[in-house]
Design a protein around this motif. Sequence first.
Motif, PDB file in Angstrom:
ATOM      1  N   GLN A 207       1.805 -14.077  37.480  1.00 59.56           N
ATOM      2  CA  GLN A 207       0.731 -14.183  36.492  1.00 59.56           C
ATOM      3  C   GLN A 207       1.302 -14.178  35.075  1.00 59.56           C
ATOM      4  O   GLN A 207       0.903 -14.989  34.231  1.00 59.56           O
TER       5      GLN A 207
ATOM      6  N   ARG B 275      -0.607 -19.266  48.027  1.00 58.28           N
ATOM      7  CA  ARG B 275      -0.677 -17.803  47.932  1.00 58.28           C
ATOM      8  C   ARG B 275      -1.998 -17.275  48.492  1.00 58.28           C
ATOM      9  O   ARG B 275      -2.027 -16.279  49.203  1.00 58.28           O
TER      10      ARG B 275
ATOM     11  N   ILE C  88      -7.873  -7.570  36.606  1.00 50.02           N
ATOM     12  CA  ILE C  88      -7.394  -7.737  37.976  1.00 50.02           C
ATOM     13  C   ILE C  88      -7.743  -9.170  38.393  1.00 50.02           C
ATOM     14  O   ILE C  88      -8.912  -9.523  38.510  1.00 50.02           O
ATOM     15  N   ASN C  89      -6.732 -10.001  38.572  1.00 43.15           N
ATOM     16  CA  ASN C  89      -7.004 -11.420  38.826  1.00 43.15           C
ATOM     17  C   ASN C  89      -7.481 -11.670  40.255  1.00 43.15           C
ATOM     18  O   ASN C  89      -7.549 -10.760  41.083  1.00 43.15           O
TER      19      ASN C  89
ATOM     20  N   SER D 131       6.587 -11.306  42.260  1.00 43.49           N
ATOM     21  CA  SER D 131       5.386 -10.571  42.676  1.00 43.49           C
ATOM     22  C   SER D 131       4.178 -11.268  42.068  1.00 43.49           C
ATOM     23  O   SER D 131       4.312 -12.129  41.186  1.00 43.49           O
ATOM     24  N   GLU D 132       2.974 -10.896  42.520  1.00 40.48           N
ATOM     25  CA  GLU D 132       1.770 -11.535  41.984  1.00 40.48           C
ATOM     26  C   GLU D 132       1.651 -11.306  40.476  1.00 40.48           C
ATOM     27  O   GLU D 132       1.288 -12.213  39.727  1.00 40.48           O
ATOM     28  N   ARG D 133       1.953 -10.096  40.015  1.00 39.09           N
ATOM     29  CA  ARG D 133       1.844  -9.798  38.581  1.00 39.09           C
ATOM     30  C   ARG D 133       2.917 -10.549  37.799  1.00 39.09           C
ATOM     31  O   ARG D 133       2.650 -11.083  36.719  1.00 39.09           O
TER      32      ARG D 133
ATOM     33  N   GLU E  84      -4.998 -10.707  43.193  1.00 42.88           N
ATOM     34  CA  GLU E  84      -4.946  -9.267  43.421  1.00 42.88           C
ATOM     35  C   GLU E  84      -6.248  -8.766  44.053  1.00 42.88           C
ATOM     36  O   GLU E  84      -6.244  -7.901  44.929  1.00 42.88           O
ATOM     37  N   THR E  85      -7.375  -9.319  43.599  1.00 41.15           N
ATOM     38  CA  THR E  85      -8.662  -8.939  44.173  1.00 41.15           C
ATOM     39  C   THR E  85      -8.730  -9.345  45.641  1.00 41.15           C
ATOM     40  O   THR E  85      -9.207  -8.586  46.493  1.00 41.15           O
TER      41      THR E  85
ATOM     42  N   LYS F  30      -6.228  -9.658  47.715  1.00 39.94           N
ATOM     43  CA  LYS F  30      -5.360  -8.746  48.473  1.00 39.94           C
ATOM     44  C   LYS F  30      -6.092  -7.437  48.784  1.00 39.94           C
ATOM     45  O   LYS F  30      -6.027  -6.934  49.914  1.00 39.94           O
ATOM     46  N   LYS F  31      -6.794  -6.908  47.794  1.00 38.98           N
ATOM     47  CA  LYS F  31      -7.513  -5.646  47.989  1.00 38.98           C
ATOM     48  C   LYS F  31      -8.668  -5.823  48.976  1.00 38.98           C
ATOM     49  O   LYS F  31      -8.899  -4.975  49.847  1.00 38.98           O
TER      50      LYS F  31
END
Length: 213
Positions: A158, A95, A63-64, A153-155, A67-68, A70-71
């Motif tokens: 990546q 971003r 989990i980059n 998207s973020e993924r 993404e971290t 965002k959570k």
Amino acid sequence: MIEKLKVLIIDDHTLFRKGLKEILLDTSYIEDCKEAKNGHEALDIISREKFDIVFLDIAMPDINGIETLKKIKTLYPEVKVLMLSMYPEEQYAMRSLKLGASGYITKSADPEELLRAVEKIVKGGKYIPQSFSEKLLHYLDKSNDIPLHEKLSEREFQVLLMIARGKTLREISKDLSISIKTVSTYRARILEKLELQNNAEIINYAITHGLIV
């Protein structure tokens, strides 16, 4: 006068965490510093403890950092996050700041700049290095058109960068802990959204837009 601070360092490189921790604990107003080696561990720690500021590396496996972030901001919006990165500033900082990061700084920054960032952020401000501020303004002003990669998207973004750096689908699958079929799906979406035909064009796109160095 800054009150005593409690901080969390999230980075998958042990030596970097230890070095940063040593710098921070040598500062009079930082009294506690915890570590996490990935986003999952960090989220577990944050669910149990309150931190004044979190240092978050962008480039982590599984989990980059994006993404971290965002959570963290979804679950704990009050947490202040300073992003740490070696990536081209314009792309990742945009971003990060859009997602609620309180600042962005490169890992090559000296300790004095790092502490200036901490002081500004804990006082409610946002920190961007002066040299980077000019680059960010230039990036924002370059065109009224949104670059095609901003639609990813973020993924997908990546995976785009990993392909651009020459990684195979199998290597990406292993690094991200997802199936090769899923990686292939992301690749297909990237090609479609960026209007490209193959990996060579992905690499050329990434270089042209300054996404890799």
